[in-house]
Design an enzyme around this catalytic site. Structure first.
Site, PDB file in Angstrom:
ATOM      1  N   ARG A 211       1.034  -1.279   0.004  1.00 22.02           N
ATOM      2  CA  ARG A 211       0.084   0.062   0.076  1.00 22.02           C
ATOM      3  C   ARG A 211       0.958   1.328   0.031  1.00 22.02           C
ATOM      4  O   ARG A 211       1.700   1.472   0.824  1.00 22.02           O
ATOM      5  CB  ARG A 211      -0.864  -0.028   1.090  1.00 22.02           C
ATOM      6  N   GLU A 213       0.699   4.042   1.281  1.00 25.07           N
ATOM      7  CA  GLU A 213       0.222   4.789   2.245  1.00 25.07           C
ATOM      8  C   GLU A 213       1.075   6.019   2.199  1.00 25.07           C
ATOM      9  O   GLU A 213       2.241   6.101   2.300  1.00 25.07           O
ATOM     10  CB  GLU A 213       0.398   4.150   3.761  1.00 25.07           C
ATOM     11  N   ARG A 219       1.658   2.769  13.147  1.00 27.89           N
ATOM     12  CA  ARG A 219       1.149   1.484  12.916  1.00 27.89           C
ATOM     13  C   ARG A 219       0.708   1.243  11.306  1.00 27.89           C
ATOM     14  O   ARG A 219      -0.063   0.527  11.025  1.00 27.89           O
ATOM     15  CB  ARG A 219      -0.100   1.442  13.561  1.00 27.89           C
ATOM     16  N   HIS A 220       1.353   2.071  10.286  1.00 30.84           N
ATOM     17  CA  HIS A 220       1.466   1.571   8.971  1.00 30.84           C
ATOM     18  C   HIS A 220       2.620   1.177   8.408  1.00 30.84           C
ATOM     19  O   HIS A 220       3.741   2.004   8.604  1.00 30.84           O
ATOM     20  CB  HIS A 220       0.791   2.852   8.187  1.00 30.84           C
ATOM     21  N   GLU A 357      -7.172  -0.513  15.039  1.00 31.68           N
ATOM     22  CA  GLU A 357      -7.789  -1.597  14.247  1.00 31.68           C
ATOM     23  C   GLU A 357      -7.135  -2.648  13.763  1.00 31.68           C
ATOM     24  O   GLU A 357      -5.926  -2.693  13.513  1.00 31.68           O
ATOM     25  CB  GLU A 357      -8.579  -0.767  13.099  1.00 31.68           C
ATOM     26  N   SER A 360     -10.447  -5.799   8.849  1.00 28.56           N
ATOM     27  CA  SER A 360     -11.907  -5.325   8.288  1.00 28.56           C
ATOM     28  C   SER A 360     -12.359  -6.606   7.602  1.00 28.56           C
ATOM     29  O   SER A 360     -11.669  -7.582   7.149  1.00 28.56           O
ATOM     30  CB  SER A 360     -11.450  -4.469   7.397  1.00 28.56           C
ATOM     31  N   ARG A 408       0.006  -5.957  12.816  1.00 27.78           N
ATOM     32  CA  ARG A 408      -0.652  -5.416  13.941  1.00 27.78           C
ATOM     33  C   ARG A 408      -1.152  -6.302  15.171  1.00 27.78           C
ATOM     34  O   ARG A 408      -1.188  -5.990  16.085  1.00 27.78           O
ATOM     35  CB  ARG A 408      -1.922  -4.653  13.523  1.00 27.78           C
TER      36      ARG A 408
HETATM   37  P1  AMO Z   1      -8.207  -3.301   5.234  1.00 32.08           P
HETATM   38  O1  AMO Z   1      -7.766  -2.210   4.100  1.00 32.08           O
HETATM   39  O2  AMO Z   1      -9.009  -2.779   6.299  1.00 32.08           O
HETATM   40  O3  AMO Z   1      -9.099  -4.484   4.449  1.00 32.08           O
HETATM   41  O4  AMO Z   1      -7.029  -4.233   5.759  1.00 32.08           O
HETATM   42  C1  AMO Z   1      -7.151  -5.323   6.703  1.00 32.08           C
HETATM   43  C2  AMO Z   1      -6.185  -5.059   7.791  1.00 32.08           C
HETATM   44  O5  AMO Z   1      -4.808  -4.889   7.316  1.00 32.08           O
HETATM   45  C3  AMO Z   1      -4.028  -4.380   8.073  1.00 32.08           C
HETATM   46  N1  AMO Z   1      -3.424  -3.304   7.148  1.00 32.08           N
HETATM   47  C4  AMO Z   1      -2.295  -2.799   7.645  1.00 32.08           C
HETATM   48  N2  AMO Z   1      -1.238  -3.081   8.412  1.00 32.08           N
HETATM   49  C5  AMO Z   1       0.074  -2.248   8.376  1.00 32.08           C
HETATM   50  N3  AMO Z   1       0.363  -1.387   7.395  1.00 32.08           N
HETATM   51  C6  AMO Z   1      -0.873  -0.880   6.336  1.00 32.08           C
HETATM   52  N4  AMO Z   1      -0.404  -0.078   5.475  1.00 32.08           N
HETATM   53  C7  AMO Z   1      -2.063  -1.859   6.565  1.00 32.08           C
HETATM   54  N5  AMO Z   1      -3.269  -1.764   5.645  1.00 32.08           N
HETATM   55  C8  AMO Z   1      -3.973  -2.745   6.230  1.00 32.08           C
HETATM   56  C9  AMO Z   1      -4.783  -3.690   9.398  1.00 32.08           C
HETATM   57  C10 AMO Z   1      -6.268  -3.926   8.439  1.00 32.08           C
HETATM   58  O6  AMO Z   1      -7.209  -3.773   9.803  1.00 32.08           O
HETATM   59  N6  AMO Z   1      -9.996  -6.562   1.589  1.00 32.08           N
HETATM   60  C11 AMO Z   1     -10.150  -5.969   2.935  1.00 32.08           C
HETATM   61  C12 AMO Z   1     -10.166  -7.240   3.916  1.00 32.08           C
HETATM   62  C13 AMO Z   1     -11.693  -7.941   3.774  1.00 32.08           C
HETATM   63  O7  AMO Z   1     -12.720  -7.355   3.598  1.00 32.08           O
HETATM   64  O8  AMO Z   1     -11.335  -9.233   3.718  1.00 32.08           O
HETATM   65  C14 AMO Z   1      -8.899  -5.299   3.654  1.00 32.08           C
HETATM   66  O9  AMO Z   1      -8.116  -5.269   3.034  1.00 32.08           O
HETATM   67  O10 AMO Z   1      -4.699  -4.738  10.271  1.00 32.08           O
END
Ligand code: AMO
Ligand code: ATP
Length: 434
Positions: A211, A213, A219-220, A357, A360, A408
């Site tokens: 990602r 980001e 936490r990212h 979080e 999701s 996480r």
């Molecule tokens: P989402 O985008 O909420 O959902 O991602 C799911 C979980 O992945 C982790 N996460 C991350 N951890 C660290 N750095 C990041 N940049 C990052 N992005 C996400 C988080 C987050 O809660 N497709 C949906 C899931 C689904 O519906 O099955 C999805 O990707 O813990």
């Protein structure tokens, strides 16, 4: 290679060869000690200068810290040694000398800066507490895999080079694929859903997500490990049951199998298993409770996403893991199914740790017409996703799933301050190497 015959349960009288890194040398005059470290721990090597071969003593005491040496000798009982035994060397070989100028000293009591540690991860992982994080991470992934298998899932792997994104266009990393534009995958979302329509029915994947980001937060990550589930004939409550099972299994496995690692992290006395069922709050209840804490300057209204301070205030109020369900459809992705009796309300859910979080998920839109309409509403061209949508014309059952952030989970379980501590070689805006 000389055999390494020493193990942590060696007995006095055993004749062993131990190879590892020079942790520390203490020269007390007539007697000197070298502490040798390997993956199993530390062992004391004793030099009695007047009674031992001079060359051997000299080699042992001159060798720089963190050099790799191999020592052969007899194990003797010694209550003052760190492990209760020590080795009197008969032979000592320097296998790989270390430069005396170390960028990071694993035996230092004071922690180096995180960036220095990440630049020198090999040395950093010679510290007990850092080693412990990665052993626990491995145990968490093992326990997750085992739990998924117990609930009838097949492990899959899906492509990481893809033609289209799903989780928001701005967070995609573009790459060139034989002259064509392609992307690093943000989530196995579409592929795992396609497998829910196959005879595999219930699948899981533990793999990288990418990602772009913008934020540089504790936490990212730009490359993270996602623990994904998708199950046919499941609704969102079934998916919540599965993720609650995975998280609890991970905590239980660490508690049962990682006593030494928790000790190394100073967590032995405060490692609590999550108790009882995780509460399931609706989004509406969640914003009411956040507003009632009075922690936010502005009251939240229906449709707002939860700000970080709001999540923290609610987390402190609830005091453990909890779900937030029934989110407004407009702030959940287009592939999430709305409630049958209220199309403003989605079946999307999040699993929260009090600090952040973790997950999701939701039930998916499996009806072809509604799915295609969802792409259009999102401003995505359904034609580009035809490889995916067309399978919804050939018998796609209702299905649900989730994505759980692996780092996480490690970070919140161990109370790490920065998510980068849970990754060997993290990728963030400033860091592309090592
Ligand atoms: P989402 O985008 O909420 O959902 O991602 C799911 C979980 O992945 C982790 N996460 C991350 N951890 C660290 N750095 C990041 N940049 C990052 N992005 C996400 C988080 C987050 O809660 N497709 C949906 C899931 C689904 O519906 O099955 C999805 O990707 O813990
Ligand atoms: P020497 O007479 O050669 O100095 P020693 O065994 O009498 O040998 P001391 O000078 O009494 O050594 O000890 C120095 C320090 O090392 C003391 O603090 C002692 O407790 C410690 N020590 C001695 N032998 C050991 C051992 N085998 N393991 C750990 N600590 C030891």
């Amino acid at each position: 290679m000389q055999d390494r015959t020493y193990t942590a349960d060696a007995e006095p009288g055993d004749h062993v060869t131990v190879a590892g890194w020079v942790h520390e040398v203490r020269d007390l005059g007539g007697i000197a000690f070298l502490i040798l470290r390997d993956t199993s721990g530390k062992i004391q090597v004793k030099f009695e200068k007047d009674e031992m071969n001079e060359d051997l003593v000299e080699t042992g005491l001159d060798v720089a810290r963190e050099s790799v040496i191999s020592v052969t000798g007899e194990v003797a009982e010694e209550p003052r040694a760190p492990t209760g035994v020590e080795i009197t060397p008969e032979n000592l070989e320097v296998v790989a000398p270390a430069d005396p100028q170390l960028p990071l000293d694993p035996s230092e009591k004071v922690d180096a800066e995180l960036s220095t540690r990440l630049d020198n991860r090999t040395l950093d992982l010679r510290k007990d507490d850092v080693q412990a994080i990665f052993e626990i991470r491995a145990e968490i992934l093992r326990a997750a895999r085992e739990h998924f298998r117990e609930v009838g899932c097949t492990e899959i792997t899906t492509p990481k080079i893809v033609a289209t994104g799903t989780e928001g266009g701005t967070e995609l990393f573009p790459i060139t694929y034989f002259g064509e534009e392609a992307f690093m995958n943000q989530s196995p979302q579409l592929f795992k859903q396609l497998m829910a329509g196959s005879n595999l029915e219930r699948v899981f994947e533990i793999g990288p997500i990418f990602r772009a980001e913008e934020h540089n937060t504790p936490r990212h990550l730009n490359e993270a490990t996602s623990i994904d589930f998708e199950g046919a004939f499941c609704d969102h409550t079934d998916a919540m049951d599965v993720v609650e099972g995975v998280v609890k299994a991970a905590y239980e496995a660490v508690s049962a199998n990682c006593a030494d690692q928790l000790e190394a992290l100073d967590l032995a006395d405060e490692f609590d298993l999550p108790e009882g069922d995780f509460p399931r709050l609706t989004y509406e209840e969640a914003i009411e409770r956040i507003n009632a804490t009075g922690e936010l300057d502005e009251q939240l209204v229906w449709g707002d996403d939860l700000p970080t301070e709001g999540e923290k205030a609610l987390g402190a109020d609830v005091g453990g893991h909890y779900f937030i369900t029934d989110w407004p459809s407009e702030i959940k992705p287009f592939y999430i199914m709305d409630h049958e009796d209220d199309e403003q309300l989605s079946t999307g859910f999040d699993l929260m740790h009090p600090d952040m979080e973790l997950v999701s998920g939701g039930q998916r839109e499996h009806r072809y017409e509604e799915l295609v309409a969802g792409f259009e509403q999102q401003g995505l061209d359904p034609d580009q996703f035809e490889y995916y949508t067309k399978m919804f014309k050939y018998g796609m059952p209702p299905h649900a799933g989730f994505g759980l952030g692996g780092e996480r989970l490690v970070m919140t379980m161990l109370g790490l301050e920065n998510i980068r501590e849970a990754v060997l070689f993290p990728r963030d805006r400033q860091r592309l190497s090592p």
